[in-house]
Design a protein around this motif. Structure first.
Motif, PDB file in Angstrom:
ATOM      1  N   VAL A 153       0.856  -1.181   0.000  1.00  0.00           N
ATOM      2  CA  VAL A 153       0.000   0.000   0.000  1.00  0.00           C
ATOM      3  C   VAL A 153       0.895   1.235   0.000  1.00  0.00           C
ATOM      4  CG1 VAL A 153      -1.799   1.267   1.215  1.00  0.00           C
ATOM      5  CG2 VAL A 153      -1.822  -1.233   1.224  1.00  0.00           C
ATOM      6  N   HIS A 154       0.834   2.027  -1.084  1.00  0.00           N
ATOM      7  CA  HIS A 154       1.643   3.238  -1.206  1.00  0.00           C
ATOM      8  C   HIS A 154       0.732   4.458  -1.226  1.00  0.00           C
ATOM      9  CE1 HIS A 154       5.359   1.068  -2.072  1.00  0.00           C
ATOM     10  NE2 HIS A 154       4.696   0.335  -2.957  1.00  0.00           N
ATOM     11  N   ARG A 155       1.204   5.515  -0.628  1.00  0.00           N
ATOM     12  CA  ARG A 155       0.486   6.789  -0.672  1.00  0.00           C
ATOM     13  C   ARG A 155       1.444   7.897  -1.135  1.00  0.00           C
ATOM     14  NH1 ARG A 155      -4.499   6.482   1.629  1.00  0.00           N
ATOM     15  NH2 ARG A 155      -4.891   4.664   2.927  1.00  0.00           N
ATOM     16  N   ASP A 156       2.228   7.566  -2.158  1.00  0.00           N
ATOM     17  CA  ASP A 156       3.206   8.521  -2.669  1.00  0.00           C
ATOM     18  C   ASP A 156       2.710   9.304  -3.866  1.00  0.00           C
ATOM     19  OD1 ASP A 156       3.077   6.477  -4.450  1.00  0.00           O
ATOM     20  OD2 ASP A 156       5.155   5.824  -4.234  1.00  0.00           O
ATOM     21  N   GLY A 157       1.428   9.084  -4.223  1.00  0.00           N
ATOM     22  CA  GLY A 157       0.868   9.794  -5.362  1.00  0.00           C
ATOM     23  C   GLY A 157       1.160   9.144  -6.702  1.00  0.00           C
ATOM     24  N   LEU A 158       1.962   8.088  -6.730  1.00  0.00           N
ATOM     25  CA  LEU A 158       2.302   7.423  -7.975  1.00  0.00           C
ATOM     26  C   LEU A 158       1.586   6.091  -8.107  1.00  0.00           C
ATOM     27  CD1 LEU A 158       6.159   8.159  -8.026  1.00  0.00           C
ATOM     28  CD2 LEU A 158       4.334   9.389  -9.226  1.00  0.00           C
ATOM     29  N   SER A 159       1.773   5.214  -7.142  1.00  0.00           N
ATOM     30  CA  SER A 159       1.129   3.905  -7.151  1.00  0.00           C
ATOM     31  C   SER A 159       0.187   3.829  -5.953  1.00  0.00           C
ATOM     32  CB  SER A 159       2.185   2.792  -7.083  1.00  0.00           C
ATOM     33  OG  SER A 159       1.567   1.528  -7.051  1.00  0.00           O
ATOM     34  N   THR A 160      -1.056   4.237  -6.189  1.00  0.00           N
ATOM     35  CA  THR A 160      -1.998   4.397  -5.071  1.00  0.00           C
ATOM     36  C   THR A 160      -3.206   3.479  -5.190  1.00  0.00           C
ATOM     37  OG1 THR A 160      -3.109   6.208  -6.248  1.00  0.00           O
ATOM     38  CG2 THR A 160      -1.323   6.804  -4.748  1.00  0.00           C
ATOM     39  N   GLY A 161      -3.110   2.417  -6.022  1.00  0.00           N
ATOM     40  CA  GLY A 161      -4.276   1.556  -6.226  1.00  0.00           C
ATOM     41  C   GLY A 161      -4.757   0.908  -4.942  1.00  0.00           C
ATOM     42  N   LEU A 162      -3.840   0.251  -4.216  1.00  0.00           N
ATOM     43  CA  LEU A 162      -4.222  -0.396  -2.964  1.00  0.00           C
ATOM     44  C   LEU A 162      -4.604   0.621  -1.899  1.00  0.00           C
ATOM     45  CD1 LEU A 162      -1.647  -3.329  -2.660  1.00  0.00           C
ATOM     46  CD2 LEU A 162      -4.064  -3.441  -3.279  1.00  0.00           C
ATOM     47  N   ALA A 163      -3.991   1.786  -1.911  1.00  0.00           N
ATOM     48  CA  ALA A 163      -4.362   2.827  -0.953  1.00  0.00           C
ATOM     49  C   ALA A 163      -5.803   3.269  -1.180  1.00  0.00           C
ATOM     50  CB  ALA A 163      -3.407   4.020  -1.067  1.00  0.00           C
ATOM     51  N   GLY A 164      -6.190   3.428  -2.451  1.00  0.00           N
ATOM     52  CA  GLY A 164      -7.575   3.793  -2.741  1.00  0.00           C
ATOM     53  C   GLY A 164      -8.553   2.726  -2.305  1.00  0.00           C
ATOM     54  N   LEU A 165      -8.196   1.455  -2.524  1.00  0.00           N
ATOM     55  CA  LEU A 165      -9.068   0.368  -2.074  1.00  0.00           C
ATOM     56  C   LEU A 165      -9.180   0.358  -0.557  1.00  0.00           C
ATOM     57  CD1 LEU A 165      -8.015  -2.564  -4.434  1.00  0.00           C
ATOM     58  CD2 LEU A 165      -9.951  -1.009  -4.652  1.00  0.00           C
TER      59      LEU A 165
END
Length: 442
Positions: A379-391
């Protein structure tokens, strides 16, 4: 079993009912049986802990039984005394299976609400036992007085003579006292429930903090969705519309000088317009697909599995809802969870197959997505790879939890648990009538 909220009926004026009086009688019987068994098990277990922890053999079953009894006592307070029970949200385990169940039991054991419930259970039995004993005593005295009055007549007690009339008065007085003992026992039971079961200001503050966290999850999920829509419009639909407008502009200028070229350009614009309509339909499906509204979650997930670039084994069991349809919010979260997960699997996992299992129970909807890919998802919240963060934000907004297990080389497993509200099921929504805009483009 999540006992975060205990449904209460509409607020009514507290009053004594037959069920409250019956609770005193039942509590009295429990006082002479279960009360002493419970106390003996608890203190014997504590006393045996120094002996290589053997007391745990008594304490662990006692704790598990107490957790069930505490839940029953809360519901009894709502049903019998019409008391609103306010409980802080219970911490839930991020693991599944027996490990998750044991963790949930431990988290509940560590809460103050549980120990207040245990104290209430035993104090309620103690108070009920006292008033039940008084009830039995005055009933016996009244019965004896009535029996003597009917069988033997006047009763001589030393130099005092009790006539049949006096014995009848004593018998009736004992009957009134017996009823008064039950009433006082019910009042004491209600008072204990108000103090120990109904909750405190601290519970309200914790519950408010949980609601704030859910709201933040909804805000974050909406922000992620807005960014996705903006990106799709800017990178996909907008350039094609600009190209369409330029093509039509060139065709307009060429109508009088080169009709054949203008007709060819209009044909290109027609094809481009149909392609833009396809993109807009895909974008609308990403916001809220029509099949989800019209036919429900099972059909929508079947459509997702059919469009997936990798083979998907889909199992959907919604029989736990007893035939009633899920509410719109839970359906949407479950759908987008599966949609985003399958998209990520196809793009990043290098998997050869995936499996989706959706199971509905009385209290929750569980969604499990797994693949045999390379793993390593985070889960990343760096603005680049945020798919799992959104889920994660979507699931958090419903009060649920999302577990991610993705060891390197071992595939990825996503398990989402979405708690269902008390009346989460709604009637199926009829299909909306939509005009067919494609006819004008053919």
């Amino acid at each position: 079993m999540d006992d975060t909220t205990v449904p209460a009926p509409a607020p009514q004026r507290p009053r004594l009912s037959a069920s409250a009086l019956a609770s005193v009688l039942l509590g009295g019987l429990l006082f002479f049986s279960w009360f002493w068994i419970s106390i003996t098990i608890f203190f014997t277990g504590l006393g045996s802990l120094p002996a290589l922890g053997t007391g745990l053999l008594l304490l662990i079953p006692w704790f598990l039984v107490m957790q069930v009894i505490v839940r029953i006592e809360r519901r009894r307070a709502v049903a019998v005394h019409r008391i609103s029970v306010i409980l802080p949200p219970s911490r839930r385990s991020r693991h599944g299976g027996i490990r998750g169940w044991l963790s949930d039991r431990w988290f509940e054991f560590c809460t103050g609400a549980f120990w207040r419930g245990v104290l209430h259970h035993h104090l309620a039995m103690l108070a009920a036992g006292a008033f039940f004993t008084l009830f039995l005593g005055v009933v016996w005295l009244g019965w004896t007085s009535a029996d003597v009055a009917l069988r033997e007549g006047p009763l001589h007690v030393g130099s005092l003579e009790l006539s049949r009339w006096m014995l009848g008065v004593i018998s009736l007085s004992c009957l009134v006292l017996a009823g008064l003992a039950l009433v006082l026992g019910a009042l004491a039971d209600r008072g204990l429930a108000r103090v120990l079961v109904s909750g405190s200001e601290e519970d309200l503050r914790v519950q408010l903090a949980e609601l704030v966290e859910r709201r933040q999850g909804a805000v974050d999920a909406a922000s992620q969705e807005r960014l996705r829509i903006e990106r799709d419009l800017h990178d996909g639909v907008q350039p094609r519309l600009v190209n369409l407008a330029m093509t039509l502009g060139i065709a307009k200028n060429a109508i009088s000088t080169d009709p054949d070229r203008a007709a060819d350009l209009v044909g290109q614009a027609h094809s481009e317009a149909k392609a833009v309509m396809t993109d807009l339909r895909q974008l609308a499906r990403g916001i809220h697909p029509a099949v989800l509204t019209d036919r429900g979650l099972d059909a929508a997930l079947s459509a997702l599995a059919a469009r997936s670039r990798i083979p998907v084994e889909l199992r959907v069991d919604l029989s736990g809802g007893q035939g009633a349809r899920l509410d719109r919010e839970r359906e949407a979260v479950a759908y987008f969870l599966v949609s985003e997960a399958l998209t990520n699997i196809a793009k990043h996992s290098e998997a050869e197959r995936a499996a989706v299992t959706v199971t509905q129970t009385r209290d929750a909807l569980q969604v499990r997505i797994e693949d045999d890919g390379r793993g390593g998802a985070q889960v990343h919240r760096d603005g680049l790879s945020t798919g799992l963060a959104g889920l994660t934000d979507r699931v958090r907004a419903t009060g649920g939890r999302l577990e991610v297990s993705s060891p390197a080389g071992g595939g990825t497993v996503l398990v989402a648990v979405l708690p269902l509200p008390v009346q989460a099921a709604v009637a199926p929504t009829p299909a909306a009538l939509r005009p067919d805009a494609q006819e004008a483009l053919r």
